[in-house]
Write an enzyme that holds these catalytic residues in place. Structure first.
Site, PDB file in Angstrom:
ATOM      1  N   CYS A   2     -23.406 -15.402  38.199  1.00  0.00           N
ATOM      2  CA  CYS A   2     -24.651 -15.596  38.944  1.00  0.00           C
ATOM      3  C   CYS A   2     -24.852 -17.057  39.349  1.00  0.00           C
ATOM      4  O   CYS A   2     -24.370 -17.969  38.684  1.00  0.00           O
ATOM      5  CB  CYS A   2     -25.840 -15.203  38.080  1.00  0.00           C
ATOM      6  SG  CYS A   2     -25.685 -13.613  37.305  1.00  0.00           S
ATOM      7  N   ARG A  27     -18.476 -18.162  43.193  1.00  0.00           N
ATOM      8  CA  ARG A  27     -18.572 -17.840  41.770  1.00  0.00           C
ATOM      9  C   ARG A  27     -18.480 -16.332  41.517  1.00  0.00           C
ATOM     10  O   ARG A  27     -18.267 -15.923  40.381  1.00  0.00           O
ATOM     11  CB  ARG A  27     -19.914 -18.354  41.211  1.00  0.00           C
ATOM     12  CG  ARG A  27     -20.036 -19.867  41.245  1.00  0.00           C
ATOM     13  CD  ARG A  27     -21.423 -20.293  40.850  1.00  0.00           C
ATOM     14  NE  ARG A  27     -21.687 -20.079  39.448  1.00  0.00           N
ATOM     15  CZ  ARG A  27     -21.561 -20.997  38.509  1.00  0.00           C
ATOM     16  NH1 ARG A  27     -21.171 -22.199  38.836  1.00  0.00           N
ATOM     17  NH2 ARG A  27     -21.825 -20.719  37.260  1.00  0.00           N
ATOM     18  N   TRP A  75     -24.585 -11.257  39.493  1.00  0.00           N
ATOM     19  CA  TRP A  75     -23.384 -10.555  39.048  1.00  0.00           C
ATOM     20  C   TRP A  75     -23.899  -9.542  38.034  1.00  0.00           C
ATOM     21  O   TRP A  75     -24.415  -9.916  36.984  1.00  0.00           O
ATOM     22  CB  TRP A  75     -22.426 -11.553  38.400  1.00  0.00           C
ATOM     23  CG  TRP A  75     -21.264 -10.986  37.669  1.00  0.00           C
ATOM     24  CD1 TRP A  75     -21.244 -10.516  36.393  1.00  0.00           C
ATOM     25  CD2 TRP A  75     -19.929 -10.854  38.146  1.00  0.00           C
ATOM     26  NE1 TRP A  75     -19.987 -10.101  36.047  1.00  0.00           N
ATOM     27  CE2 TRP A  75     -19.158 -10.291  37.109  1.00  0.00           C
ATOM     28  CE3 TRP A  75     -19.300 -11.167  39.364  1.00  0.00           C
ATOM     29  CZ2 TRP A  75     -17.803 -10.034  37.228  1.00  0.00           C
ATOM     30  CZ3 TRP A  75     -17.945 -10.912  39.474  1.00  0.00           C
ATOM     31  CH2 TRP A  75     -17.219 -10.345  38.420  1.00  0.00           C
ATOM     32  N   ASN A 101     -29.809 -16.812  35.124  1.00  0.00           N
ATOM     33  CA  ASN A 101     -28.386 -16.637  34.791  1.00  0.00           C
ATOM     34  C   ASN A 101     -28.307 -16.515  33.282  1.00  0.00           C
ATOM     35  O   ASN A 101     -29.004 -17.232  32.568  1.00  0.00           O
ATOM     36  CB  ASN A 101     -27.572 -17.866  35.191  1.00  0.00           C
ATOM     37  CG  ASN A 101     -27.423 -18.013  36.688  1.00  0.00           C
ATOM     38  OD1 ASN A 101     -27.845 -17.152  37.433  1.00  0.00           O
ATOM     39  ND2 ASN A 101     -26.822 -19.107  37.109  1.00  0.00           N
ATOM     40  N   GLY A 102     -27.422 -15.654  32.799  1.00  0.00           N
ATOM     41  CA  GLY A 102     -27.280 -15.501  31.344  1.00  0.00           C
ATOM     42  C   GLY A 102     -27.636 -14.080  30.946  1.00  0.00           C
ATOM     43  O   GLY A 102     -27.789 -13.200  31.802  1.00  0.00           O
ATOM     44  N   GLU A 482       1.498 -17.587  33.323  1.00  0.00           N
ATOM     45  CA  GLU A 482       0.545 -17.999  34.344  1.00  0.00           C
ATOM     46  C   GLU A 482       0.889 -17.363  35.700  1.00  0.00           C
ATOM     47  O   GLU A 482       0.009 -16.899  36.417  1.00  0.00           O
ATOM     48  CB  GLU A 482       0.517 -19.534  34.433  1.00  0.00           C
ATOM     49  CG  GLU A 482      -0.314 -20.110  35.564  1.00  0.00           C
ATOM     50  CD  GLU A 482      -1.776 -19.647  35.577  1.00  0.00           C
ATOM     51  OE1 GLU A 482      -2.259 -19.083  34.582  1.00  0.00           O
ATOM     52  OE2 GLU A 482      -2.422 -19.847  36.623  1.00  0.00           O
ATOM     53  N   LYS A 486      -1.487 -15.026  37.967  1.00  0.00           N
ATOM     54  CA  LYS A 486      -1.813 -15.329  39.376  1.00  0.00           C
ATOM     55  C   LYS A 486      -1.576 -14.110  40.240  1.00  0.00           C
ATOM     56  O   LYS A 486      -2.400 -13.738  41.048  1.00  0.00           O
ATOM     57  CB  LYS A 486      -0.938 -16.464  39.930  1.00  0.00           C
ATOM     58  CG  LYS A 486      -1.249 -17.883  39.600  1.00  0.00           C
ATOM     59  CD  LYS A 486      -2.574 -18.396  40.022  1.00  0.00           C
ATOM     60  CE  LYS A 486      -3.666 -17.920  39.130  1.00  0.00           C
ATOM     61  NZ  LYS A 486      -4.243 -18.802  38.200  1.00  0.00           N
ATOM     62  N   GLU A 489      -4.157 -11.233  39.517  1.00  0.00           N
ATOM     63  CA  GLU A 489      -5.530 -11.561  39.940  1.00  0.00           C
ATOM     64  C   GLU A 489      -5.717 -11.438  41.444  1.00  0.00           C
ATOM     65  O   GLU A 489      -6.722 -10.929  41.904  1.00  0.00           O
ATOM     66  CB  GLU A 489      -5.832 -13.031  39.613  1.00  0.00           C
ATOM     67  CG  GLU A 489      -6.253 -13.324  38.224  1.00  0.00           C
ATOM     68  CD  GLU A 489      -6.648 -14.783  38.094  1.00  0.00           C
ATOM     69  OE1 GLU A 489      -7.754 -15.033  37.635  1.00  0.00           O
ATOM     70  OE2 GLU A 489      -5.841 -15.679  38.437  1.00  0.00           O
ATOM     71  N   LYS A 600     -15.775 -17.002  39.145  1.00  0.00           N
ATOM     72  CA  LYS A 600     -15.162 -18.313  38.925  1.00  0.00           C
ATOM     73  C   LYS A 600     -15.483 -18.857  37.539  1.00  0.00           C
ATOM     74  O   LYS A 600     -14.609 -19.352  36.857  1.00  0.00           O
ATOM     75  CB  LYS A 600     -15.635 -19.292  40.006  1.00  0.00           C
ATOM     76  CG  LYS A 600     -14.977 -20.667  39.919  1.00  0.00           C
ATOM     77  CD  LYS A 600     -13.493 -20.587  40.161  1.00  0.00           C
ATOM     78  CE  LYS A 600     -12.787 -21.921  40.070  1.00  0.00           C
ATOM     79  NZ  LYS A 600     -11.336 -21.755  39.904  1.00  0.00           N
TER      80      LYS A 600
HETATM   81  O1  M6R Z   1     -13.312 -22.523  33.893  1.00  0.00           O
HETATM   82  P1  M6R Z   1     -12.283 -22.129  32.892  1.00  0.00           P
HETATM   83  O2  M6R Z   1     -10.995 -22.852  33.040  1.00  0.00           O
HETATM   84  O3  M6R Z   1     -12.773 -22.243  31.484  1.00  0.00           O
HETATM   85  O4  M6R Z   1     -11.986 -20.598  33.170  1.00  0.00           O
HETATM   86  C1  M6R Z   1     -11.161 -19.848  32.323  1.00  0.00           C
HETATM   87  C2  M6R Z   1     -10.730 -18.561  32.968  1.00  0.00           C
HETATM   88  O5  M6R Z   1     -11.830 -17.727  33.204  1.00  0.00           O
HETATM   89  C3  M6R Z   1      -9.996 -18.809  34.290  1.00  0.00           C
HETATM   90  O6  M6R Z   1      -8.898 -19.644  34.116  1.00  0.00           O
HETATM   91  C4  M6R Z   1      -9.522 -17.478  34.914  1.00  0.00           C
HETATM   92  O7  M6R Z   1      -8.480 -16.950  34.167  1.00  0.00           O
HETATM   93  C5  M6R Z   1      -9.138 -17.727  36.372  1.00  0.00           C
HETATM   94  N1  M6R Z   1      -9.533 -16.627  37.164  1.00  0.00           N
HETATM   95  C6  M6R Z   1      -7.693 -17.997  36.539  1.00  0.00           C
HETATM   96  O8  M6R Z   1      -7.206 -17.989  37.829  1.00  0.00           O
END
Ligand code: M6R
Length: 605
Positions: A2, A27, A75, A101-102, A482, A486, A489, A600
C-alpha cells in the site's frame, strides 16, 4: 504494498495526489482512493476505485476541488480488492477519512465491539475500525482523537487522517509502516515513500515508530503517541526526481539493468584505500579491535537480498576467513535462534522496510546482538534500527523485480569482506588483487550489457519452456538461485535452482529435452566438476545454456562473460541472466515492472 500520499497547501490537491499515487504504483496495489477538503470546503469529498490509478482518475469529477487531501493505493489483506474496500475509509458522519498501511491485528475484536454499539461497517477492511474509533472519540483535538483511537489498536500502521472539523491539518502516525513528511514552501506533503514527494521537495522528515505528526500548510510538529514533543530535523533526499523516470527505456527493469555500471561505480566511490589495500566504510562503527573479535557472521534478508547475502557470506569466508552464512530473515525470526555475542549479524534489504527483516533485527537487538544494515534506502526503518551499516548506493529501484540493487549489494559485501579480511589475515597483495578486480566491475558489466541482442535471441528460444533448472556449485550456486528467482518472478515460468553437486542426488531424474538447464560455469578450481555435471545432463538429452568464462563444449549455447577475480565472479555472472529473465518475460508479454501478486516492499507479515 500500500501507498499513502497527502498534501496541505494552496494548490489544487487532486492532481497532486493522483501524480503522487502514480509514483507509488511500482509498490504494487489493487485499488486506489482519494479524499479532499479545504478551508472553503464543506465536509470531505471522496472517490475510490478498484483497479489502477488511471481508473480512479477517470472517476474524479472536474469539480473535485480542495487544497488538503489524502490518497492511497491499497494491496488487499482484509477483504478483496473492491471500491468499498479501497481507502480512504469514512466515518458514519463522513467527517473522518483515514488511509492506512499495515495490519490491525485485533480488527475483528474491535469490529465486533463497534458493531454491538451500533456502528455499520461499509467495508471488510481492518482500517475501517480505526476510522470509527477516531470519529467516536470525545476528545477536543484531532491529535487527541487519533491518539485515543490508536490506544485500542494492536498491529502495524502508517496512517494519515483528515477531519472535516479540523480542515487546517492532517494528522499522521507511524508504527511499523513508513511515514515521511515533505517540507515545501508554505505547503507540506506526506507519503509512505519519498518517491511520491521528490518531484516537489527533497527536504524530508522521517517519522520513527511510535511517533505522530500534525502537518499544516506552513508548519509541522512531531510528538510521540503518548503526546510528548519530539525533535525531528529535516534531511535532504539524495535521489533526484528524474531518477524515478523511465529515462527513455520501455520499462524500469530495463533501465535499472542498464544503470548497473554507474551504480557499481557509486558504491565503490570514495571507499577504496590504495595505501593499505583496503576500504573505508564510514558508517560501519566497527574498529579493528571489535572486528578481530567477530567469530561468526550471520546475514539475514529476504528474496533477492537473501541471495545477495549468500554471495556476501561466501566472500566473507573466503576473504576474511570468518565462518559466515545467510538465512532468510522470514525463517530466522520464527525459530528462536541462539543469539551469540561474538556473532556479527547483518540485515540486508533494498527498501529497508521489509517487515520480516525489520522484525528479525528488532528481535536480535532485544537479545543484545550487534546488527549491521546493508541497505539501499537511506533513513529507512532497517537502516535506522541497525547499530551501524553500509549503504549500497544503487539509487532508487522502481521495478518490483530487483536487479541493480542485487548487484550493488554484492559489491557492498565484497567491500565489507575486504575490510574485515584486511583487519585479519588477508595479505596486502590479496587486498590489492581484490581492489583491482572491483575497479574492473563497471567496465565488465557494460561489456556484458552490450550482448543484449544475443541474449534476447536466446531468451526467445526459451520462452515456451514450462520449467527451467538453474545449477551452480559453491560460488555459482547463489547466482543460480537468484537467476531462477528472476525468471519466475518476471516471466512466471517455473524455475528451480539446485547446487550442481546435488544433481545425482535427485534432480537428474527430471532431465529430458523439455527441461532446459542454465548452468553457471566459472573458470575456477571447480571448472572440471562443473563440466562433469554438463556431461551428465547432455548424456540425458538435456538442453543446456551455460554462463561461463569460455565456450562450453557440452552446452547448446554459452554466454561468455568477462573473468574477474574468482571471489568476485559471482557479481558478474548473474547479469546476463537478468537480461535472460527480462527478454523471456517480454517475449511472453508479461507486465514486467509489476509482476502479478508481488509488491516492491513487503511491509506486512
Ligand atoms: O526490499 P528488500 O530487499 O528487503 O526486499 C526483499 C524481497 O522482498 C525482494 O528482494 C523480492 O524478492 C524482490 N521481488 C526480488 O526481485
Amino acid at each position: 504494498m500500500c501507498g499513502i500520499v497527502g498534501y496541505i497547501g494552496k494548490r489544487d490537491v487532486a492532481p497532486l495526489l493522483l501524480e503522487g499515487l502514480q509514483r507509488l504504483e511500482y509498490r504494487g496495489y489493487d485499488s486506489a482512493g482519494i479524499a479532499v477538503t479545504g478551508p472553503k470546503a464543506s465536509g470531505l469529498k471522496t472517490v475510490k476505485a478498484k483497479g489502477r490509478v488511471r481508473d480512479l482518475e477517470a472517476r474524479v469529477p472536474s469539480r473535485f476541488k480542495g487544497t488538503t487531501g489524502i490518497a492511497h493505493t491499497r494491496w488487499a489483506t482484509h477483504g478483496a480488492p473492491s471500491d468499498e474496500n479501497a481507502h480512504p475509509h469514512l466515518s458514519q458522519d463522513e467527517k473522518v477519512a483515514v488511509v492506512h498501511n499495515g495490519i490491525i491485528d485485533n480488527a475483528s475484536e474491535l469490529r465486533a465491539k463497534l458493531t454491538a454499539d451500533g456502528v455499520e461497517f461499509l467495508s471488510e477492511t481492518d482500517t475501517e475500525v480505526l476510522t470509527h474509533l477516531i470519529a467516536r472519540s470525545q476528545a477536543d483535538t484531532l491529535e487527541e482523537k487519533v491518539r485515543e483511537a490508536l490506544r485500542h489498536i494492536e498491529g502495524t500502521y502508517g496512517i494519515a487522517v483528515l477531519h472535516a472539523d479540523f480542515n487546517d491539518r492532517i494528522v499522521v502516525a507511524r508504527n511499523g509502516s513508513p511515514v515521511v513528511l515533505g517540507i515545501g514552501e508554505k505547503e507540506m506533503f506526506v507519503a509512505s515513500d519519498v518517491a511520491a514527494l521528490v518531484s516537489h521537495t527533497r527536504q524530508v522528515v522521517t517519522l520513527d515508530d511510535g511517533e505522530m505528526a500534525t502537518i499544516k500548510a506552513d508548519d509541522y510538529r512531531t510528538y510521540t503517541t503518548e503526546g510528548s514533543r519530539t525533535t525531528a530535523s529535516p534531511t535532504t533526499v539524495e535521489w533526484e526526481a528524474e531518477s524515478y523516470d523511465m529515462g527513455g527505456h520501455d520499462t524500469y527493469m530495463h533501465k535499472e539493468i542498464f544503470e548497473q555500471p554507474d551504480a557499481v561505480d557509486r558504491v565503490l566511490r570514495g571507499r577504496i584505500d590504495d595505501r593499505f589495500s583496503t576500504v573505508h566504510l564510514g558508517g560501519l562503527n566497527l574498529d579493528a579491535h571489535d572486528a578481530r573479535k567477530v567469530r561468526r557472521v550471520k546475514i539475514l534478508g529476504c528474496g533477492t537480498s537473501y541471495h545477495a547475502g549468500m554471495i556476501g557470506a561466501q566472500m566473507i569466508e573466503e576473504l576474511a576467513r570468518i565462518p559466515a552464512d545467510a538465512e532468510p530473515a522470514s525463517e530466522f525470526r520464527y525459530r528462536n535462534a541462539v543469539v551469540d555475542p561474538d556473532t556479527l549479524y547483518v540485515a540486508v534489504s533494498q527498501s529497508g522496510e521489509t517487515y520480516d527483516v525489520l522484525a528479525a533485527v528488532q528481535e536480535l537487538k532485544r537479545k543484545g546482538a550487534r546488527v549491521l544494515g546493508v541497505v539501499n534506502v537511506v533513513g529507512s526503518a532497517i537502516a535506522r534500527e541497525a547499530d551501524a551499516g553500509v549503504y549500497v548506493h544503487a539509487g532508487p529501484e522502481v521495478c518490483v523485480v530487483s536487479t541493480k540493487c542485487f548487484t550493488n549489494t554484492t559489491v557492498a559485501f565484497a567491500l565489507l569482506a575486504l575490510h574485515l579480511g584486511r583487519i585479519r589475515d588477508l595479505s596486502a597483495a590479496d587486498g590489492k588483487r581484490i581492489i583491482e578486480g572491483l575497479r574492473m566491475l563497471p567496465g565488465q558489466i557494460a561489456e556484458i550489457l552490450k550482448r543484449e541482442d544475443e541474449i534476447k535471441k536466446i531468451a526467445k528460444s526459451y520462452a515456451d519452456a514450462r520449467s527451467m533448472l538453474f545449477i551452480g556449485r559453491v560460488r555459482g550456486y547463489p547466482v543460480a538461485r537468484e537467476a531462477s528467482l528472476k525468471l519466475k518472478e518476471v516471466s512466471y515460468i517455473h524455475a528451480e535452482a539446485y547446487p550442481a553437486s546435488e544433481l545425482k542426488h535427485g534432480p537428474l531424474a527430471l532431465i529430458e529435452p523439455a527441461l532446459p538447464t542454465v548452468a553457471i560455469v566459472p573458470d575456477d578450481d571447480l571448472l572440471e566438476k562443473n563440466r562433469a555435471a554438463l556431461e551428465e545432463i547432455k548424456a540425458r538429452s538435456g538442453k543446456i545454456l551455460a554462463v561461463a568464462h569460455q565456450e562450453q563444449e557440452k552446452a547448446d549455447e554459452t554466454i561468455v562473460v568477462p573473468k574477474n577475480e574468482n571471489e568476485l565472479d559471482p557479481i558478474l555472472m548473474g547479469i546476463p541472466l537478468q537480461l535472460l529473465a527480462y527478454h523471456t518475460a517480454l517475449a511472453l508479454g508479461r507486465d514486467i515492472d509489476k509482476p502479478r501478486n508481488l509488491a516492491k516492499s513487503v511491509t506486512v507479515e
